[in-house]
Design an enzyme around this catalytic site. Structure first.
Site, PDB file in Angstrom:
ATOM      1  N   TRP A 225       0.839  -1.208   0.000  1.00  0.00           N
ATOM      2  CA  TRP A 225       0.000   0.000   0.000  1.00  0.00           C
ATOM      3  C   TRP A 225       0.869   1.251   0.000  1.00  0.00           C
ATOM      4  O   TRP A 225       0.692   2.148  -0.824  1.00  0.00           O
ATOM      5  CB  TRP A 225      -0.932   0.000   1.211  1.00  0.00           C
ATOM      6  CG  TRP A 225      -2.022   1.031   1.130  1.00  0.00           C
ATOM      7  CD1 TRP A 225      -3.320   0.847   0.748  1.00  0.00           C
ATOM      8  CD2 TRP A 225      -1.894   2.444   1.412  1.00  0.00           C
ATOM      9  NE1 TRP A 225      -4.006   2.037   0.788  1.00  0.00           N
ATOM     10  CE2 TRP A 225      -3.160   3.030   1.184  1.00  0.00           C
ATOM     11  CE3 TRP A 225      -0.847   3.254   1.828  1.00  0.00           C
ATOM     12  CZ2 TRP A 225      -3.398   4.392   1.376  1.00  0.00           C
ATOM     13  CZ3 TRP A 225      -1.075   4.623   2.004  1.00  0.00           C
ATOM     14  CH2 TRP A 225      -2.335   5.175   1.782  1.00  0.00           C
TER      15      TRP A 225
ATOM     16  N   TYR B 297       1.296   4.037  -2.906  1.00  0.00           N
ATOM     17  CA  TYR B 297       0.910   5.420  -2.621  1.00  0.00           C
ATOM     18  C   TYR B 297       2.049   6.376  -2.978  1.00  0.00           C
ATOM     19  O   TYR B 297       1.822   7.440  -3.569  1.00  0.00           O
ATOM     20  CB  TYR B 297       0.549   5.534  -1.142  1.00  0.00           C
ATOM     21  CG  TYR B 297      -0.008   6.872  -0.724  1.00  0.00           C
ATOM     22  CD1 TYR B 297      -1.326   7.222  -1.004  1.00  0.00           C
ATOM     23  CD2 TYR B 297       0.778   7.780  -0.009  1.00  0.00           C
ATOM     24  CE1 TYR B 297      -1.835   8.451  -0.593  1.00  0.00           C
ATOM     25  CE2 TYR B 297       0.280   8.996   0.397  1.00  0.00           C
ATOM     26  CZ  TYR B 297      -1.034   9.328   0.107  1.00  0.00           C
ATOM     27  OH  TYR B 297      -1.548  10.543   0.510  1.00  0.00           O
TER      28      TYR B 297
ATOM     29  N   ASP C 140      -7.015  -1.375  -0.597  1.00  0.00           N
ATOM     30  CA  ASP C 140      -7.397  -0.218   0.208  1.00  0.00           C
ATOM     31  C   ASP C 140      -8.852  -0.318   0.660  1.00  0.00           C
ATOM     32  O   ASP C 140      -9.765  -0.500  -0.155  1.00  0.00           O
ATOM     33  CB  ASP C 140      -7.196   1.048  -0.625  1.00  0.00           C
ATOM     34  CG  ASP C 140      -7.483   2.294   0.159  1.00  0.00           C
ATOM     35  OD1 ASP C 140      -6.553   2.789   0.819  1.00  0.00           O
ATOM     36  OD2 ASP C 140      -8.639   2.757   0.134  1.00  0.00           O
TER      37      ASP C 140
END
Length: 364
Positions: free
Chosen positions: A277, A281, A297
């Site tokens: 994640w 990002y 997510d």
């Protein structure tokens, strides 16, 4: 026309090799000398001592208000602030520091810069454009996403949505780690404490912005007791900042749009506490990769369920492939459905509901 700088300073800041070349180009393009151009604007109130005022072109449609709301809810005290419709922050550049002010306007973004050294002008403008995703082609994005029956209404309602970028890739990576397992407000508070403890004072005078965000080297070398987080996360943060500072490596680890995403993600995933994640990002915001989709997510999955899309990570990942190569923008549209609506007075929400999205999977 909008500064009190000498013409020599303007010429060299704009990249001309000589004053003569500058004068000749101005005469050829504007059919007037620099002196005549400045005289024509005299008395109109544009010039502010020490400030460079620019217009940054943008392809419309452009949802600048959404970008400001995103940046404002995450503004680090002393480093950033949102004042009305203007986002302000400090910048640390090659030759010195400065303050940038950005305000969306009709067909452009008003940009005011106060720089310690004019040699940083081009880099400052480039970073501002990257932060606001001003070089995006909304028509190309909307052609793909708007043709999807599940996203069509979202795209029609916000055709100018952008992917928030960053001023500095290393700072973005640090802040992504600081935000693990906490809300957006909590992450802002932690970042503010870190800035007060390790940030450098701003040399460019400003009434409210006083700090530059800490460098990776300063965080890596800091006493772990100064880091406002549990010791296990502090170790991971210092491992990351040591990597970003180039400690023990032949060259510095750079996070910008010119970096290779696969290489960046591989090196980030090798850092304790950083998982897919966070790596994704960082790729989306620091590398300006337009095709990042965070299928695990929770926020994206909640939004997908509301729209009738698959909500399981594997199914959503498969479905998102129809949105290539603009999945970063699709993710912004999904996250936006989680935001509480503005009140009738038009005031922005107190907390961006994508906080849930940005907390997910941060047991990494």
């Amino acid at each position: 026309m909008t500064t009190d700088l000498t013409f020599a300073a303007v010429a060299f800041a704009a990249g001309f090799a000589s004053i003569r070349q500058f004068n000749e180009t101005v005469r050829d393009v504007f059919a007037a000398t620099p002196t005549q151009l400045r005289a024509a604007r005299r008395g109109q109130g544009d010039a502010v001592a020490g400030t460079i005022a620019l217009r940054l072109p943008v392809r419309e449609p452009f949802d600048g208000a959404a970008l400001l709301r995103f940046l404002g809810t995450r503004a680090v005290p002393g480093v950033e602030e949102l004042v009305g419709d203007t986002y302000r922050r400090t910048v640390d550049l090659t030759y010195g520091d400065g303050v940038v002010e950005l305000s969306p306007a009709n067909g452009h973004v008003r940009c005011r810069l106060r720089l310690a050294d004019l040699r940083d002008l081009t880099a400052a403008v480039e970073r501002c454009r990257r932060l606001l995703d001003l070089d995006a082609d909304p028509d190309a994005v909307n052609d793909v996403l708007g043709s999807d029956p599940f996203l069509a209404q979202l795209v029609a309602g916000a055709p100018g949505r952008r992917v928030p970028g960053c001023i500095d890739g290393s700072e973005l990576a640090v802040r992504a780690v600081l935000g693990q397992q906490v809300s957006v407000i909590g992450a802002r508070t932690i970042a503010g404490r870190l800035a007060r403890a390790l940030g450098s004072p701003l040399t460019t005078a400003d009434a409210t912005l006083t700090l530059r965000f800490p460098t990776s080297a300063s965080i890596a070398a800091a006493d772990p007791a100064l880091l406002p987080m549990p010791s296990s996360r502090a170790k991971g943060l210092q491992a990351l900042t040591a990597l970003l500072a180039g400690q023990g490596a032949a060259e510095k680890f750079v996070l910008d749009p010119g970096s290779d995403r696969a290489d960046v993600e591989a090196r980030l995933l090798a850092v304790p506490g950083i998982g897919p994640w966070t790596a994704g990002y960082v790729a989306m915001r620091a590398l300006a990769d337009p095709d990042v989709f965070l299928a695990t997510d929770l926020g994206a999955r909640h939004a997908a369920r509301r729209l009738g899309l698959p909500s399981a990570a594997a199914g959503l990942e498969q479905r998102s492939r129809a949105w290539r190569p603009w999945r970063s923008y699709a993710l912004q549209h999904l996250w936006a459905t989680l935001d509480p609506p503005e009140d009738r007075a038009g005031a922005p929400p107190q907390l961006d509901a994508t906080a849930d999205a940005e907390r997910h999977a941060r047991q990494e």
